[in-house]
Structure formats: C-alpha cells, structure tokens
Design an enzyme around this catalytic site. Sequence first.
Site, mmCIF file in Angstrom:
data_model
loop_
_atom_site.group_PDB
_atom_site.id
_atom_site.type_symbol
_atom_site.label_atom_id
_atom_site.label_comp_id
_atom_site.label_asym_id
_atom_site.label_seq_id
_atom_site.Cartn_x
_atom_site.Cartn_y
_atom_site.Cartn_z
ATOM 1 N N ILE A 2 -8.498 -2.834 -7.758
ATOM 2 C CA ILE A 2 -9.765 -3.456 -7.386
ATOM 3 C C ILE A 2 -10.679 -2.468 -6.669
ATOM 4 C CG2 ILE A 2 -10.738 -5.205 -5.825
ATOM 5 C CD1 ILE A 2 -8.324 -6.975 -6.714
ATOM 6 N N TYR A 52 3.120 -9.851 4.156
ATOM 7 C CA TYR A 52 1.820 -9.538 3.553
ATOM 8 C C TYR A 52 0.848 -10.709 3.738
ATOM 9 C CZ TYR A 52 -1.527 -8.393 -0.191
ATOM 10 O OH TYR A 52 -2.665 -8.125 -0.925
ATOM 11 N N THR A 87 -3.150 -5.448 -11.406
ATOM 12 C CA THR A 87 -3.364 -4.147 -10.771
ATOM 13 C C THR A 87 -2.045 -3.409 -10.625
ATOM 14 O OG1 THR A 87 -3.025 -4.972 -8.523
ATOM 15 C CG2 THR A 87 -5.270 -5.151 -9.422
#
Length: 322
Positions: free
Chosen positions: A52, A201, A234
């Site tokens: 990104i 996370y 990604t």
Amino acid sequence: MSWYRNTVWFVKGLREYTRGGYESASKRFNPADVEVDVAGRFFLVTGANSGIGKATAKEIARRGGTVHLVCRNKDRAEVAKEEIVTETGNQNIFLHIVDISNPKEIWKFAEKFRNEHKLNVLINNAGCMVNNRELTEDGLEKNFATNTLGTYIMTAALVPLLEKAADARVITVSSGGMLVQKLNVSDLQSESGPFDGTMVYAQNKRQQVVLTEQWAKAHRNIHFSVMHPGWADTPAVRSSMPDFYERMKNSLRTEAQGADTVLWLAVSAEATKLPSGLFFQDRQPVPTHLPLAYTHSPPEDEEKLMEVLEEFSQKFKSASPG
C-alpha cells in the site's frame, strides 16, 4: 466477549473489506476528488517500497507531488523508487533509509529532515506483524516498536515542520482488526500471557486510532486521520498471514484499491472538510467500535498511553546520535 467481537469483525470483513466491498463502495466515489495536481506539495510515506505504501507513493507522484520514501531495506527501496520514477515521469522522488522499529534512527532522520525539507503530508504506513515475540536491539517488542512507538515518534518529531505548512495532514494506515481490541496500557510490550502476533498487531492498530484522536485534539491546524485499507493482497499479508492469504486470496483487494482511501485523505479537498481525528474506510468515516462491543476505554487510559509513549520518545531522543 472476544468470540463475539472476532465473529462480528470477520463477518463484517467478508462483506466490506474484500475486493467486492471495495467495488460496491467505489460506486459512490467522485473521481474528481483525486484528479488533482499536487505539484509543489511535499509528502512523506513510510514503508514505501512495497504494498500500500508504494501504491500510494506512485499515485501521489503521478499527480506531481514531491515524495519522500522512507524505507528499511535499501535494495528494495531503490527498486521501488526507480519503478515510481519510470512509471510516473516524476523525478522528485527521494529515498531515505530508516528502520521504523529503531527509535534512535527515527529521531536522527527526523531532525535532519526538518532542517533540509518542507512537508505538507505525513503518511504513516510502515508496519509489521511478527508472530513470535521478538525484541529489537533496544529491548522493545518488535510489533510495538514499529507500529506504535515508531509511528508516535515519527509523527511527534515532524509535527513542528507540519505546523509550518499549508493544509498539513497526517494519515496513519491502521486495520479493521483493531475493532476486536480494547486499549490495554498495562502490557504495551506483550509480556504477559501467551503471545498471539495477530492480536498484538490488532492492539497496536487500536493504539494508532487512539493516537490519532489525541493528536487531533492537541494540534488543531493539522488534519489527522486514520484508516483501514480493507483486506489487500500485499507482500506483508502473504508473509505474515499465510493461512488467511490462502483462504482469502481470490477475494483480496489489489494494492491500488487498498491505497485508494490513503490517497483520497492525502490529496482531496473533500477529506479536510470532515473533522480531524476520524477513522476512515472507503473514503468515509466509520465507527471505531463494533455494536455492543466492550472496547471503549476511559480517558485516563488514553492519556496514559500518550504519557508512556512520550516518555519512551524522550528517552530515545536523548540517546540518538547527533
């Protein structure tokens, strides 16, 4: 209630975060919002050599902006820079090698950058999801060091430069995973209990939402926003979440689709018509808590997060070379 939050988040994700969700949402987008010339404006994108971050940097470069790429890996960063220059024809692309998990490096970089460059827009995109508990050379848990403390220091160090700029903005790339986490200031470095990299996370991403809300209150002449890019294909997703990737790979957004709202927040006039401090998904503000979820935090916890991060920040500032 964690099972409830996780289930609701995943169902919501299947509906909204996939490529189909983006295609549905994009029907209401106004293409003119991002069809703008940003020549003469200066952008800094962390984690810009892939995913990104690179997609965002490339689209800003297409629109004439001066883009500073902040990356950890020199070889991959140089390849990314060459690709951006070649594809966009924009020569105003500059590369800086900085490890966002190393607070002393961030301070050293930021203090030099402030003396040499202008900045209108900071995009905090760099992040990591380490699935086993690892410590950096400074003794910091690596996810916290990168996602939370690194984001905090980069922003705090560059706020004085942004305050001098016209139409200054800070955008932080978060995750919808934060919806399953309540802010936990008692264990910022995940020292208690079993270590779950995905939940660590998600906690870091909740912390980024809180940071954005607090910064928006403290710095009224800078527009702060935080966003969820959806579930995008990604390199980070493929390496950090291989099981998820295999299950969802045919439904994931492209990198450009994941970057769309970052770009919109960075360049459009419409974005800054909305209040500072909001959480965005597909070009619109969305709630930061799921219905009936016990993820709201008392103000004193949010203030404590800022205090602890500032203490860390000053400790490493005084230890940074130069």
